[in-house]
Design an enzyme around this catalytic site. Structure first.
Site, PDB file in Angstrom:
ATOM      1  N   SER A 108       0.766  -1.140   0.119  1.00 28.73           N
ATOM      2  CA  SER A 108      -0.012  -0.164  -0.072  1.00 28.73           C
ATOM      3  C   SER A 108       0.815   1.273   0.124  1.00 28.73           C
ATOM      4  CB  SER A 108      -1.040  -0.176   1.321  1.00 28.73           C
ATOM      5  OG  SER A 108      -2.021  -1.158   1.223  1.00 28.73           O
ATOM      6  N   GLU A 380     -10.258   1.178  -2.663  1.00 34.09           N
ATOM      7  CA  GLU A 380     -10.235   1.059  -4.035  1.00 34.09           C
ATOM      8  C   GLU A 380     -11.337   0.513  -4.798  1.00 34.09           C
ATOM      9  OE1 GLU A 380      -7.265   2.243  -5.485  1.00 34.09           O
ATOM     10  OE2 GLU A 380      -5.938   2.283  -4.041  1.00 34.09           O
TER      11      GLU A 380
END
Length: 402
Positions: A108, A380
């Site tokens: 990430s 996302e």
């Protein structure tokens, strides 16, 4: 460890339990070099420490890791110029897989830096933005974050409440963003806000008066990651802070598509680490006088995990080749994200059952990956959002606001 397979008399290569489909054959020497570099870095710098970071809920060396990731070319990998590696989409995907095989939080860090903050500046920023930020971000000297999600607006970013208004030649930003990876350590924040002309993006130096980024604590997922709120209280920016190439939601959504592509690969890294832990454990853990890998039910679990894992990697590879050819559609990225994250979670849960009670221990990576993937499942684009993206593509009907 499973026993080493022997080559058959027909001259076929040996069966590799860790690569049962022979997917390594799809890679070029350069692809393998990229993969092996990232894998070696993660083995040296992340794996010995990540269980402790996760248990304590911290990533204390994030700045050092960012500089090291910059040194191996992992930040903004597919971008060209400004110190970026200009790697292929497949090579970037392989890096994401190896990073998430260590921990989703590390992947990430790289995804937000490269696929969101750097990508937004590279694609939509002015020449001055690119020259100011990208070389230092590619080197890991400056960490970036991406401010889109708000406390009341996640899946529907069009409803965002953050506002940017003109005051003379300046812009003044007010609002809040949440669940922002890298926020508390970022030197630049790409912030999306409503304006009179629609949604616009801004490159916000984080030392600007009125900007703060309190860290979010008490997470039970992505614990080895910095997650923050962004608070914008009368943040005054010069006229040239706006990203000139983006107006409307297409700007931030294109950034999200780029980041989702990395998740398609990354989720398979978490799944691979969990599958391999289960495979190794099944070869050494004995019950009823023999290794549990010799029992039919355990073999069924390992076979099912291997099938879904390597199907997912093959899907990621296919999407990467399409991206490299300039033919990858957003709906296809949704296809990959929806499938691979769901299957990765199932693989982790099944691997946990193979390890029995040991599966919940941080001495093994399985539970850590399973809990991390609960966040990856949501961010996302949730499962439901990707189902509706595919549903609209399949039927032609828009169910989002039906």
């Amino acid at each position: 460890m499973p026993p080493a397979a022997k080559a058959s008399t027909s001259g076929l290569p040996p069966f590799d339990p860790y690569d049962p489909l022979g997917l390594d054959d799809l890679l070029s020497d350069e692809d393998r070099a990229v993969r092996d570099t990232v894998r070696a870095w993660a083995a040296d710098r992340v794996l010995p420490h990540v269980a402790g970071w996760y248990e304590r809920g911290e990533l204390p060396v994030i700045r050092e890791l960012a500089r090291e990731l910059g040194a191996i070319g992992a930040l903004g990998m597919p971008l060209t110029g400004y110190g970026c590696a200009g790697a292929s989409a497949v090579q970037y995907g392989l890096a994401c897989l190896e990073l998430e095989a260590a921990d989703s939080g590390i992947r990430s860090l790289v995804s937000v830096q490269g696929s969101l903050a750097m990508y937004a500046i590279h694609r939509f920023g002015s020449d001055e933005h690119k020259e100011r930020w990208l070389p230092r971000m590619a080197a890991g000297e400056v960490i970036g974050c991406f401010g889109l999600t708000e406390p009341d607006h996640g899946s529907d970013p069009a409803g965002m409440r953050t506002r940017a208004r003109r005051d003379g030649s300046d812009w003044v930003l007010d609002g809040r963003k949440t669940w922002i990876t890298n926020g508390s350590v970022a030197g630049v924040a790409v912030v999306w806000a409503q304006t009179e002309d629609g949604i616009r993006g801004f490159a916000v130096p984080t030392d600007t008066a009125g900007f703060s980024a309190p860290e979010i604590h008490h997470k039970w997922s992505l614990r080895a990651s910095v997650t923050s709120e962004l608070v914008l209280d009368g943040v005054r920016l010069p006229a040239d802070a706006v990203l000139p190439g983006a107006t409307g939601l297409r700007g931030p959504l294109s950034c999200l598509s780029h980041a989702r592509y990395g998740i398609v690969w990354g989720a398979m890294g978490a799944a691979r680490a969990s599958f391999e832990a289960a495979l190794d454990y099944a070869g050494t853990r004995e019950q009823f006088g023999r290794p549990i890998g010799g029992f039919q039910l355990t073999q069924a679990k390992l076979a099912d995990m291997a099938v879904e894992l390597h199907k997912g990697i093959l899907l990621a590879h296919h999407l990467g080749r399409r991206m490299d050819a300039g033919r990858l559609r957003p709906e296809q990225i949704s296809f990959g994200k929806l499938n691979n994250v769901r299957e990765a979670i199932d693989i982790c849960r099944t691997a946990r059952t193979v390890l029995g009670a040991n599966g919940i221990s941080l001495e093994y990576p399985v539970m850590r990956h399973a809990t991390n993937l609960e966040s990856v499942l949501t961010y996302e684009g949730t499962v439901e959002m990707h189902q509706l993206v595919l549903g609209k593509a399949l039927t032609g009907f828009d169910a989002f606001r039906g």
